[in-house]
Design an enzyme around this catalytic site. Structure first.
Site, PDB file in Angstrom:
ATOM      1  CE1 TYR A 115      -3.166   7.184  12.309  1.00 13.32           C
ATOM      2  CE2 TYR A 115      -0.905   7.890  12.693  1.00 13.32           C
ATOM      3  CZ  TYR A 115      -2.267   8.146  12.745  1.00 13.32           C
ATOM      4  OH  TYR A 115      -2.723   9.345  13.222  1.00 13.32           O
ATOM      5  CG  HIS A 154      -8.733  13.307  16.444  1.00 14.26           C
ATOM      6  ND1 HIS A 154      -8.151  12.669  17.514  1.00 14.26           N
ATOM      7  CD2 HIS A 154      -7.854  13.189  15.415  1.00 14.26           C
ATOM      8  CE1 HIS A 154      -6.974  12.184  17.144  1.00 14.26           C
ATOM      9  NE2 HIS A 154      -6.769  12.493  15.884  1.00 14.26           N
TER      10      HIS A 154
END
Length: 635
Positions: free
Chosen positions: A208, A398
């Site tokens: 990330y 998601h």
């Protein structure tokens, strides 16, 4: 039966005619590497029009598949012969062989032509047909489209003489019902700016990455209105760039501009300030996930940015997936924002819902149809949603690799629903054929009004039959999420509303803990889960000796559903509330109407074959076929 056989041969033939592909607002390149097979479509009430544009002068095939394979697929095969006649046959595949022609021809040919080595066929069908055995309903779920072609027409236009497609085949996920049927034109003063990175990926499976930006000078001085966003994906990195989330940040300043580092870096105050921007209620300005495309706002809606009183700094979170652990991937991907200086009627916002990204989400191994819930409570919506409600117009669902389905439930108080009084309305969104590699933001078919006091409950369905170890909630691709991003108007001060088991409550995860774990394992699990993502290894170790029988799985499921839940109801100011009960019971469940009611009785089923035939020649052929068929029966 002879009549139906004759219909199958004669109904599909029409004379070639020009097909205007511009009349189809939705398109998908099913073979993007070569551009050799492009699908166009338009949803019109309860029917759908298709056109395929394929690099061949032979036959072409298109199908709706349950899995992406050929077996049990609803298929059409068509072609345009050397005399300019177009043919199309509705078929059903029971295996990997030429599918036989259906008795009921529900896919109706509208036209066909060949030009510059391409074959174009136009046809239509109802979303729901009366042929339940051999046709697939077209729903809001992700459609697995299969496609094929051959460079030769069938011998003598015989539908039983269709040559094998060899390697000219493929499968692609398409959202047939989630696109804009009328895309607003671009404003005359449309301008744009980009937010992109310039990094070399770490050689880790999951990264990330957080990058800090400042709005362009023009947007800092005066509010502008975003009307469209598009992904900017570096070529050859399509399989590595998983998603973007871009946040407006109130806690940054010019000293943070140019920051670019892993999001979990906390070495100094600069690290902490940038990383914290993606948490704590900062507004989301845009999002994109793998398989997604551009997003165009409705004509009367925009996302305002810049000007006095609005944040001037942004942080982009980029999720990279690097399964081969390569160290030589350079990336410059990001998002492009298009904006106008003209204010629109409504200012939109994002609402982040579901289960908190946290190791308290526990999914057993070896299970199918395992369900996890995340809830935005009535207390939270009462505190933040305005009296007139909000209008939800788009949704992005998601999960990660184990996710196979999601449903956004909409629950409201009702005086007619027994003592409890909670009624389940029509789901805001659902996809029971979820594809991890095709996570589109969809425009809802109708705008949904959510009122203060409503409950928004996200249900996520998982399949871990290919896993031997427990799966926990977390940011890694091999961990799981259960989230939805709703776009709505008018904008309110609520940005995030998620839930998780209330880990500090002494009754959390009971009776599962007493049934399955020793006291030492129980303490380790709760301590590890309380540490958030830093305690993942501890939680996994505490669960490593669980046998995960059907009783163990049922005990965990019951404990999570009925145990205490902590709601995180977060605004830009930030606050969270804990509620002592589990998920509230719904006494009046939503009953979806029967889509075939009234149209598939004995009177109307016969005429289903002819519905939507928009070609005069086709209608004439129908009459001829019926007449000839009746004459055949009389011989």
């Amino acid at each position: 039966m002879k009549t139906f056989a004759l219909l199958a041969l004669l109904l599909p033939a029409v004379l070639a005619a020009h097909i205007d592909l511009s009349t189809y607002p939705l398109t998908a390149d099913l073979r993007p590497a070569t551009g050799s097979y492009r699908l166009h479509w338009s949803v019109e009430g309860q029917s759908i029009r298709f056109a395929v544009n394929v690099s061949t002068t032979g036959w072409v095939g298109l199908g709706l598949s349950p899995t992406g394979g050929m077996r049990n697929s609803d298929i059409v095969i068509g072609w345009v012969n050397d005399q300019g006649q177009a043919f199309l046959h509705d078929r059903f595949a029971t295996g990997r062989s030429l599918p036989p022609v259906d008795a009921m021809q529900d896919w109706i040919l509208e036209g066909g032509e060949q030009e510059n080595g391409f074959t174009i066929l136009a046809f239509r069908r109802n979303l729901v047909t009366c042929d339940e055995q051999f046709d697939k309903d077209i729903q809001s779920d992700t459609a697995r489209m299969i496609f094929s072609w051959n460079n030769a027409d069938p011998v003598d236009d015989d539908p039983n003489q269709v040559m094998y497609h060899e390697t000219n085949r493929g499968a692609s996920s398409v959202n047939l019902l989630g696109g804009q049927q009328e895309v607003p034109p671009d404003p005359a003063d449309l301008q744009s700016f980009d937010i992109t990175v310039n990094i070399t990926l770490p050689s880790e499976r999951t990264t990330y990455w957080c990058s800090a930006f400042e709005l362009p000078a023009e947007l800092k001085n005066k509010t502008r209105y975003i009307t469209k966003v598009t992904p900017v994906i570096q070529a050859d990195n399509e399989l590595n760039v998983h998603h973007f989330l871009i946040y407006e940040c109130t806690n940054l300043n010019s000293n943070h501009i140019g920051y670019s580092a892993p999001c979990n870096a906390f070495g100094n105050s600069r690290d902490a300030a940038v990383s914290s921007c993606r948490r704590g209620g900062n507004p989301l300005i845009a999002g994109w996930a793998v398989g997604g495309d551009k997003f165009v706002y409705p004509a009367d809606v925009a996302y305002p940015v810049g000007g006095d009183g609005n944040p001037h700094f942004l942080v982009m979170e980029t999720h990279y997936d690097n399964p081969d652990l390569r160290s030589n991937i350079s990336d410059s991907s990001g998002m492009k924002f298009f904006y106008t200086s003209t204010e629109r009627t409504f200012s939109s916002g994002f609402l982040f819902l579901g289960h908190d990204v946290h190791p308290s989400m526990i999914i057993p191994p070896g299970v199918q149809d395992y369900r996890v819930f995340g809830e935005c409570s009535s207390d939270c919506t009462s505190a933040h949603i305005p009296e007139e409600g909000i209008s939800v117009f788009s949704s992005t669902l998601h999960t990660h690799l184990a996710g196979v389905g999601l449903v956004v439930h909409h629950i409201r108080r009702s005086e007619t629903c027994g003592d409890n009084g909670w009624e389940q309305l029509k789901p805001i969104d659902q996809n029971l054929q979820y594809d991890f590699n095709f996570q589109q933001t969809v425009h809802l078919p109708e705008i949904i009004n959510v009122k203060p006091g409503d409950i928004l409950r996200l249900e996520c369905i998982y399949n871990t039959t290919d896993r031997d170890l427990v799966t926990l909630g977390g940011e890694s691709t091999m961990e799981e999420m259960c989230l939805v991003f709703l776009q709505y108007y008018p904008r309110m001060d609520l940005t995030t509303c998620v839930s998780k088991p209330a880990l500090r409550d002494p009754q959390v995860l009971q009776p599962f803990l007493n049934d399955s774990l020793t006291p030492e394992q129980q303490e380790a699990l709760l301590d590890g889960a309380s540490s958030g993502n830093f305690g993942v290894a501890t939680v996994k170790n505490a669960l490593s000796n669980v046998s995960w029988t059907s009783d163990e799985v049922a005990s965990l499921k019951s404990s999570v559903v009925n145990g205490p839940v902590q709601d995180l109801c977060i605004s830009p100011m930030g606050f969270a509330e804990t509620f002592p009960n589990g998920l509230l019971a719904v006494e009046c469940e939503y009953q979806a109407p029967d889509p075939r009611a009234g149209i598939c009785d004995s009177t109307t089923a016969t005429t289903t074959i002819f519905s939507g035939a928009g070609n005069v020649v086709a209608n004439v052929l129908m009459v001829v076929a019926i007449t000839m068929g009746l004459m055949t029966l009389m011989v």
